[in-house]
Write an enzyme that holds these catalytic residues in place. Structure first.
Site: not given
Ligand code: NAP
Length: 288
Positions: A52, A96, A119
């Site tokens: 990422k 995460q 997200d």
């Protein structure tokens, strides 16, 4: 001969656009910036967070991996997220997953504030998706968004099609079912309690597998007409320790019209969507 839905060319095209968008934002004094909160050092999570970061940097955005001790207290963890939420120089934040056991009871979707929820897990972003009243200021979960983009860029329309999705997680199956419904697909969402799964999968136009079981789907799940599109979301390890999908690619590839490979299919699109959401979050700042 089936079409292989490699994401490399789509990703390349979108990356080019993202680089110029990022440059344009910087010219307006907005420096797109994201923080990825990683608790502990789970090897798969380290690989995902590093990918990422690399992709964000490739398009010219800033990305910091905030690594926290595996034994961090709940109060300290929440304090870190709150500091990121109130830092105006940060436009996006992701936590995460998975979190260590002592933090796993937390409702992660509510921790990162809506405006930085790149997200797409915040209840308000999910509600916008559910109600189909969202606009470009809202964030759609990255994997579902990436799957739709890959299909659109591959000229695969979902409107009017029957899509069977196997897997009902909050990060893939459920939001994907909503997203594709909003795009006029007829969706059947399946899971481990679905009866007669093969009867459903054999009849659909598009089959999406997000189960998490290596090589689970073979040709016995498919129509004999060889006209189905297969989207393999699974990221599993096979008996040789190699990355593989939920779909037994070699057994299935000659029985379908199009199929995503693993690796090189859905996975890279998830990161593209994340970067798109980050630039959207940064642009939203302009309208504040
Ligand atoms: P998950 O939370 O692991 O849940 C798996 C889902 O599959 C559940 O809904 C489960 O049903 C269903 N399932 C399990 N066995 C089944 C069976 N035999 N028949 C029918 N349904 C079955 O799902 P996830 O987090 O979405 O992950 C799924 C896979 O996608 C994993 O391999 C993961 O690594 C991968 N993934 C990839 C990306 C990417 O970017 N490519 C992103 C996210 C996830 P129940 O609900 O009844 O238990």
């Amino acid at each position: 001969m089936s079409q292989l839905l490699h994401s490399a060319s789509v990703r390349k095209l979108i990356t080019k656009g993202l680089k110029s968008e990022c440059k344009a934002l910087k010219e307006k004094n907005i420096f797109p910036s994201m923080k990825v909160v990683l608790v502990g050092s789970d090897p798969a999570s380290v690989i995902y967070t590093t990918s990422k970061k690399k992709f964000c940097e490739k398009i010219g955005a800033l990305c910091e991996i905030v690594t926290l001790d595996e034994k961090i207290s709940e109060a300290e963890f929440l304090n870190t997220i709150n500091e990121i939420n109130s830092d105006d120089s940060v436009h996006g934040c992701i936590i995460q997953m998975p979190l260590p056991k002592h933090l796993s009871h937390l409702d992660v979707g509510r921790l990162v504030k809506k405006e930085k929820d790149v997200d797409g897990f915040h209840p308000e972003n999910l509600y916008a998706l559910l109600s189909n009243n969202g606009d470009q200021h809202d964030f759609i979960s990255c994997t579902p968004k990436g799957i739709l983009t890959l299909m659109q860029e591959s000229q695969i329309s979902v409107a009017g099609k029957h899509v069977v999705i196997i897997g009902r997680s909050m990060i893939v199956g459920k939001p994907l079912a909503m997203l594709l419904t909003n795009h006029n697909a007829t969706v059947t969402l399946c899971h481990s309690h679905t009866e007669n799964l093969k009867d459903l999968t054999k009849k659909c136009d598009i089959l999406v597998s997000a189960i998490g079981k290596a090589n689970f789907i073979d040709e016995s799940y498919l129509s004999a007409n060889k006209n189905q599109v297969i989207i393999d979301v699974g990221m599993n390890t096979d008996t040789q320790g190699q990355l593989c999908g939920d779909v037994y690619f070699e057994k299935v590839v000659d029985h379908v019209s199009a199929i995503t490979p693993v690796p090189g299919g859905v996975g890279p699109m998830t990161i593209v969507s994340l970067a798109q959401n980050l630039l959207q979050a940064s642009k939203n700042r302009l309208s504040l």
